[in-house]
Design a protein around this motif. Structure first.
Motif, mmCIF file in Angstrom:
data_model
loop_
_atom_site.group_PDB
_atom_site.id
_atom_site.type_symbol
_atom_site.label_atom_id
_atom_site.label_comp_id
_atom_site.label_asym_id
_atom_site.label_seq_id
_atom_site.Cartn_x
_atom_site.Cartn_y
_atom_site.Cartn_z
ATOM 1 N N ILE A 104 0.841 -1.201 0.000
ATOM 2 C CA ILE A 104 0.000 0.000 0.000
ATOM 3 C C ILE A 104 0.872 1.244 0.000
ATOM 4 C CG2 ILE A 104 -1.653 1.332 1.372
ATOM 5 C CD1 ILE A 104 -2.786 -1.418 2.309
ATOM 6 N N ALA A 105 1.952 1.219 0.774
ATOM 7 C CA ALA A 105 2.873 2.367 0.798
ATOM 8 C C ALA A 105 3.463 2.608 -0.590
ATOM 9 C CB ALA A 105 3.980 2.133 1.818
ATOM 10 N N LEU A 106 3.809 1.529 -1.287
ATOM 11 C CA LEU A 106 4.360 1.672 -2.633
ATOM 12 C C LEU A 106 3.305 2.173 -3.617
ATOM 13 C CD1 LEU A 106 6.637 -1.502 -2.857
ATOM 14 C CD2 LEU A 106 7.363 0.866 -2.651
ATOM 15 N N ILE A 107 2.044 1.743 -3.460
ATOM 16 C CA ILE A 107 0.972 2.254 -4.325
ATOM 17 C C ILE A 107 0.812 3.754 -4.115
ATOM 18 C CG2 ILE A 107 -1.506 2.209 -4.770
ATOM 19 C CD1 ILE A 107 -1.478 -0.775 -4.020
ATOM 20 N N ILE A 108 0.806 4.184 -2.852
ATOM 21 C CA ILE A 108 0.693 5.618 -2.548
ATOM 22 C C ILE A 108 1.870 6.373 -3.160
ATOM 23 C CG2 ILE A 108 0.738 7.339 -0.690
ATOM 24 C CD1 ILE A 108 -0.715 5.222 1.068
ATOM 25 N N GLY A 109 3.070 5.826 -2.986
ATOM 26 C CA GLY A 109 4.256 6.464 -3.552
ATOM 27 C C GLY A 109 4.181 6.587 -5.059
ATOM 28 N N THR A 110 3.707 5.535 -5.725
ATOM 29 C CA THR A 110 3.586 5.556 -7.184
ATOM 30 C C THR A 110 2.620 6.640 -7.637
ATOM 31 O OG1 THR A 110 4.043 3.181 -7.279
ATOM 32 C CG2 THR A 110 3.015 4.169 -9.202
ATOM 33 N N ILE A 111 1.485 6.754 -6.948
ATOM 34 C CA ILE A 111 0.497 7.780 -7.316
ATOM 35 C C ILE A 111 1.076 9.171 -7.115
ATOM 36 C CG2 ILE A 111 -1.769 8.755 -6.757
ATOM 37 C CD1 ILE A 111 -2.657 5.922 -5.938
ATOM 38 N N VAL A 112 1.793 9.379 -6.010
ATOM 39 C CA VAL A 112 2.373 10.697 -5.727
ATOM 40 C C VAL A 112 3.414 11.062 -6.778
ATOM 41 C CG1 VAL A 112 3.800 12.001 -4.094
ATOM 42 C CG2 VAL A 112 1.910 10.610 -3.254
ATOM 43 N N VAL A 113 4.288 10.111 -7.133
ATOM 44 C CA VAL A 113 5.304 10.376 -8.161
ATOM 45 C C VAL A 113 4.641 10.724 -9.489
ATOM 46 C CG1 VAL A 113 7.145 9.338 -9.540
ATOM 47 C CG2 VAL A 113 7.084 8.960 -7.074
ATOM 48 N N TYR A 114 3.621 9.955 -9.857
ATOM 49 C CA TYR A 114 2.912 10.211 -11.117
ATOM 50 C C TYR A 114 2.249 11.588 -11.098
ATOM 51 C CZ TYR A 114 -0.659 9.906 -14.747
ATOM 52 O OH TYR A 114 -1.446 10.169 -15.829
ATOM 53 N N LYS A 115 1.600 11.924 -9.992
ATOM 54 C CA LYS A 115 0.937 13.224 -9.883
ATOM 55 C C LYS A 115 1.940 14.372 -9.965
ATOM 56 C CE LYS A 115 -2.716 14.334 -8.924
ATOM 57 N NZ LYS A 115 -3.732 14.906 -9.825
ATOM 58 N N GLN A 116 3.102 14.216 -9.329
ATOM 59 C CA GLN A 116 4.110 15.276 -9.376
ATOM 60 C C GLN A 116 4.658 15.461 -10.782
ATOM 61 O OE1 GLN A 116 4.972 17.548 -7.286
ATOM 62 N NE2 GLN A 116 6.739 18.369 -8.378
ATOM 63 N N MET A 117 4.902 14.360 -11.488
ATOM 64 C CA MET A 117 5.404 14.465 -12.854
ATOM 65 C C MET A 117 4.359 15.087 -13.773
ATOM 66 S SD MET A 117 8.403 13.516 -12.453
ATOM 67 C CE MET A 117 8.793 13.847 -14.160
ATOM 68 N N THR A 118 3.084 14.722 -13.583
ATOM 69 C CA THR A 118 2.003 15.323 -14.373
ATOM 70 C C THR A 118 1.894 16.806 -14.077
ATOM 71 O OG1 THR A 118 0.802 13.224 -14.319
ATOM 72 C CG2 THR A 118 -0.453 15.187 -14.915
ATOM 73 N N PHE A 119 2.033 17.163 -12.811
ATOM 74 C CA PHE A 119 1.970 18.573 -12.411
ATOM 75 C C PHE A 119 3.072 19.381 -13.100
ATOM 76 C CE2 PHE A 119 3.837 21.780 -9.565
ATOM 77 C CZ PHE A 119 2.768 22.667 -9.451
ATOM 78 N N MET A 120 4.280 18.822 -13.159
ATOM 79 C CA MET A 120 5.388 19.556 -13.766
ATOM 80 C C MET A 120 5.189 19.730 -15.265
ATOM 81 S SD MET A 120 8.868 18.483 -11.736
ATOM 82 C CE MET A 120 8.844 16.784 -12.193
ATOM 83 N N ARG A 121 4.571 18.740 -15.913
ATOM 84 C CA ARG A 121 4.350 18.854 -17.355
ATOM 85 C C ARG A 121 3.203 19.805 -17.680
ATOM 86 N NH1 ARG A 121 4.640 13.161 -17.191
ATOM 87 N NH2 ARG A 121 6.672 12.338 -17.750
ATOM 88 N N SER A 122 2.202 19.883 -16.806
ATOM 89 C CA SER A 122 1.007 20.675 -17.114
ATOM 90 C C SER A 122 1.000 22.041 -16.443
ATOM 91 C CB SER A 122 -0.250 19.900 -16.685
ATOM 92 O OG SER A 122 -0.213 19.623 -15.289
ATOM 93 N N HIS A 123 1.948 22.298 -15.571
ATOM 94 C CA HIS A 123 1.990 23.562 -14.838
ATOM 95 C C HIS A 123 2.218 24.734 -15.801
ATOM 96 C CE1 HIS A 123 2.580 26.134 -11.346
ATOM 97 N NE2 HIS A 123 3.702 26.592 -11.884
ATOM 98 N N ASP A 124 1.533 25.834 -15.550
ATOM 99 C CA ASP A 124 1.709 27.029 -16.367
ATOM 100 C C ASP A 124 3.108 27.587 -16.144
ATOM 101 O OD1 ASP A 124 1.482 29.299 -17.879
ATOM 102 O OD2 ASP A 124 0.162 30.364 -16.479
ATOM 103 N N LEU A 125 3.928 27.555 -17.191
ATOM 104 C CA LEU A 125 5.323 27.974 -17.073
ATOM 105 C C LEU A 125 5.497 29.475 -17.266
ATOM 106 C CD1 LEU A 125 6.916 25.047 -19.099
ATOM 107 C CD2 LEU A 125 6.811 25.277 -16.612
ATOM 108 N N GLY A 126 4.477 30.138 -17.750
ATOM 109 C CA GLY A 126 4.563 31.581 -17.936
ATOM 110 C C GLY A 126 5.138 32.001 -19.270
ATOM 111 N N PHE A 127 5.340 31.049 -20.167
ATOM 112 C CA PHE A 127 5.820 31.369 -21.510
ATOM 113 C C PHE A 127 5.305 30.305 -22.475
ATOM 114 C CE2 PHE A 127 8.964 28.473 -19.793
ATOM 115 C CZ PHE A 127 9.279 27.653 -20.853
ATOM 116 N N ALA A 128 5.342 30.615 -23.770
ATOM 117 C CA ALA A 128 4.873 29.682 -24.806
ATOM 118 C C ALA A 128 6.042 28.822 -25.277
ATOM 119 C CB ALA A 128 4.275 30.464 -25.978
#
Length: 793
Positions: free
Chosen positions: A436-460
């Motif tokens: 369960i700890a590893l499942i939680i860790g996997t979801i958190v890592v995936y969410k952080q990577m998705t956040f970095m790709r989709s975050h508004d960077l302030g430029f085109a």
């Protein structure tokens, strides 16, 4: 006797083929996963350990203190290392290195090489990069001398001997080949295919560089003599700097402090910025823990399955004891069978590791190992793990079963103690808490990577193609010609693009108190079209404009972080304030909204922008969506016409910017794969306990069915206890996973918050997985003929 043990062991393994196969596969997969992670961890820890003088080699690093800040740099000014060597007899050698990109010409062939290194003459005396040809004392001694790697030598000269031949640097400087070296090992933080004598740079290309005490751009190493205390030497550096550079530091209000970092410390532990490869000790720790967890789960699984299987043999033990078998003989029989299973698992683990190693190297992004037989000590470790699993799995049932009285087990009243039940349930809770700890860790890592790709960077950054002209004289003409092509929405010249390297400039900016405040500002040289093309939002003042002739020499644009840095309550208050920077003086004309010109792992720092055409080498081309191949072909045609002496190369900014997260992406993929393995092995362990419980309750199930219990009743009866175990595991795993993943997220300046639903999803996934696993055995027990179950009474 031993022969008899082996024969019986084989018969028992073959009699329960499915159980034996599950047992062997579970342990083998666990050991293979653990072994692969072990190879990764050992590789990461081995960086630069192949240098025999590594214990005496230190990287010289600098803290640069201004009235505003302290910069922790992994680089030094050019004169530091050579002057330290002159002033301190404790230093045996020094060498400076600088990674660069260079146009290399051989006959009519031109290559833009990115793995080129400037290095001082003592480079091969300090570091153990093996020379195939050439003298370590002489290969980099003279101006424009070059050492090629074996791969580079093959590329430029084929099978011919390159010694004494020449290539052209920057398509201008002829350089002699004085040495050929073995390709630099993967576990080296210094990487290069072409090494050029440093004197070529400091005496000819940029003469006087060795006298520029405030020009920080070199990675410097010192080799100390045996017995020298590096901390004692550090304490002498302040007096050295005061003696050599005290007046200049006072004048510029930039004060330096020098430190020595052990060579083997740098790759994993140093937090200082430099242009050499860096690792992440946190990831090493995390994978080490995962390896321990996977091995623990595999051991638990093996023990549970072995125990469940051994209970079925209680009557066999009783008969053996009746005919005279001693307790120690029974113990040897059970341990021997367990060891045999673990040895089969060891062989299978070797096969799995060999098959998976190429894929693992690909996921890791580097060649961790070329084969499992590279180091026999590692195989001995794996063998020891297998033997340990066999002993642990065999001892428990051997001691328990061999201790029962024959008459008890022959009457069918064999039952394990409450302590044994608690132990097995505790093992399953441990397994699923880890899963369960590893499942939680996997979801958190995936969410952080998705956040970095989709975050508004302030430029085109989409549809933005970048060309590096390397400062070619035709860059302005090329920019104009590309802008006229169909499908091109805009072009702009700059020294930097978001996510790339950029300068840091000594600056004096008027602060909110009206004083000129000294600071080291990140600096982009741009042209008039940069801000609008990149769609960087303006919050105060105006952007650079061709309508204002003085913008090319006396104008600066800063970001919001710089506004706060210099104490202004609003962006508008900074407009019109004075600046001095690298020989230019003028006023701030505009403030742009903060944008991420560095990775999301770093805070947005104060940034300055200026017009400087001579230092703007990169052409950013905004390409219309549509026929992209045709647009690239047209751009290439213009390039070959105007810059024919340089190979055409380009990259897309979105891909280039996302390259910063490659190591995190690899970490995420490895984390996911090993989490899945851990969960699968846990399921095998649960299957073992479910099987054991079913065997123990065979007669109870038969009686319940005779009394009218349905299949669903039986499945519910057998499942509820296990689901309770999963629930307990969840409450243990959730807070631990939250704590450790929250610590991992601290490495990112911009990060997600771990939402409550992450834990709910992880718990539900674990429950669903457990239900599917348990149902297999529960349905089998529920469908069993009750007459057959009761007949054994």
């Amino acid at each position: 006797m031993i022969r008899n043990y082996i024969k019986i062991a084989f018969r028992n393994i073959l009699r329960k083929k499915v159980f034996s196969l599950i047992n062997i596969i579970g342990l083998a997969v666990g050991m293979a996963a653990c072994f692969l992670i072990f190879l990764y961890v050992k590789f990461e820890l081995s960086y630069d350990s192949f240098h025999t003088k590594a214990p005496h080699i230190y990287r010289l690093v600098t803290d640069v203190k201004t009235p505003s800040e302290t910069i922790h740099a992994g680089i030094t000014a050019w004169p530091f290392a050579p002057n330290i060597k002159d002033d301190f007899p404790e230093v045996e050698f020094f060498t400076r290195v600088q990674q660069t990109s260079m146009l290399i010409t051989k006959d009519d062939k031109k290559f833009q090489e990115d793995r080129v290194l400037w290095a001082d003459s003592s480079f091969f005396k300090m570091f153990d990069f093996r020379l195939i040809k050439g003298d370590p004392d002489k290969v980099l001694k003279d101006l424009f001398t070059v050492v090629l790697s074996k791969t580079a030598a093959k590329k430029y000269f084929g099978d011919a001997d390159p010694m004494g031949q020449s290539i052209s640097l920057y398509d201008y400087y002829p350089a002699a080949i004085t040495g050929v070296m073995e390709d630099i090992p993967e576990n080296s933080q210094i990487k290069a295919d072409i090494i050029v004598s440093m004197s070529s740079l400091t005496q000819t290309i940029i003469p006087g560089l060795d006298e520029q005490w405030s020009n920080f751009d070199a990675v410097s190493y010192l080799q100390l003599k045996p017995g020298v205390d590096p901390r004692a030497l550090e304490r002498k550096f302040p007096a050295f700097l005061e003696r050599r550079n005290g007046k200049e530091m006072e004048k510029s209000q930039m004060f330096f402090t020098l430190y020595l970092e052990p060579l083997k410390f740098v790759y994993l532990f140093s937090k200082r910025e430099s242009n050499i490869e860096k690792g992440n000790i946190t990831n090493v720790y995390i994978f080490s823990v995962i390896a321990a967890f996977i091995l623990l789960i595999a051991y638990i699984n093996f023990i549970n399955l072995t125990t469940a299987r051994s209970v079925e043999r209680a009557k066999e033990v009783g008969i053996r004891k009746v005919v005279g078998a001693e307790k120690n003989q029974l113990v040897k029989q059970f341990i021997g069978e367990s060891l045999m299973l673990s040895l089969f698992a060891f062989v299978l683990a070797l096969i799995l590791t060999a098959l998976l190693l190429p894929l693992f190297n690909q996921l890791a992004g580097k060649t961790i190992s070329t084969g499992i037989f590279d180091n026999y000590n590692y195989l001995l470790l794996l063998f020891t793990l297998a033997i340990g699993a066999g002993l642990m799995a065999g001892i428990y049932p051997a001691l328990v079963l061999s201790s029962f009285k024959p008459i008890t087990v022959l009457k069918g009243r064999f039952a394990t103690s409450s302590k044994g039940i608690v132990l097995r349930k505790g093992l399953v809770i441990t397994q699923f808490a880890i899963s369960i700890a590893l499942i939680i860790g996997t979801i958190v890592v995936y969410k952080q990577m998705t956040f970095m790709r989709s975050h508004d960077l302030g430029f085109a950054k989409d549809q933005m193609l970048v060309l590096d002209t390397q400062g070619d004289a035709a860059k302005d003409a090329l920019t104009q010609e590309i802008s006229k092509l169909p499908g091109i929405k805009g072009t702009t010249l700059s020294s930097s693009v978001p996510g790339g390297s950029h300068s840091t400039a000594y600056s004096e900016i008027e602060n909110s108190n009206g004083d000129l405040q000294v600071a080291n500002l990140d600096l982009f040289f741009v042209d008039f079209d940069y801000i609008p093309q990149y769609q960087i939002q303006l919050v105060a003042g105006r952007p650079f404009s061709r309508e204002f002739g003085m913008d090319t020499t006396e104008a600066m644009v800063i970001n919001e972080a710089a506004v706060k840095y210099f104490g202004y309550p609003s962006a508008h208050k900074a407009i019109g304030k004075k600046f001095k920077q690298w020989g230019r003086e003028g006023k701030i004309i505009g403030v742009v909204k903060d944008f991420h010109f560095k990775s999301l792992q770093e805070q947005i720092e104060p940034l300055s922008m200026r017009i400087e055409p001579s230092r703007s080498y990169l052409i950013s081309v905004q390409v219309a969506a549509g026929n992209l191949p045709a647009s690239i072909a047209a751009i290439e045609s213009k390039w070959k016409t105007l810059i024919s002496n340089r190979p055409f190369s380009y990259y897309f900014l979105n891909e280039f910017f996302d390259r910063q997260y490659r190591s995190e992406e690899r970490f995420g993929k490895l984390f996911l794969n090993f989490a899945i393995l851990a969960i699968l092995i846990s399921c095998l362990g649960l299957l073992g306990l479910a099987s054991y419980s079913t065997i123990q309750r065979t007669k109870e199930i038969g009686i319940r069915k005779v009394m009218g219990a349905s299949i669903n009743n039986i499945i519910g009866l057998l499942s509820k206890d296990f689901l309770l175990l999963i629930l307990i595991a969840f409450f243990i795993a959730a807070p631990l996973a939250w704590y450790f993943m929250n610590q991992w997220l601290q490495d990112f300046a911009y990060r997600i918050n771990i939402a409550w639903w992450v834990f709910v999803v992880a718990g539900l996934l674990a429950l669903l997985t457990a239900l599917i696993t348990i149902s297999f055995q529960a349905i089998k027990a529920a469908l069993m003929n009750p007459v057959k179950s009761l007949r054994t009474e």
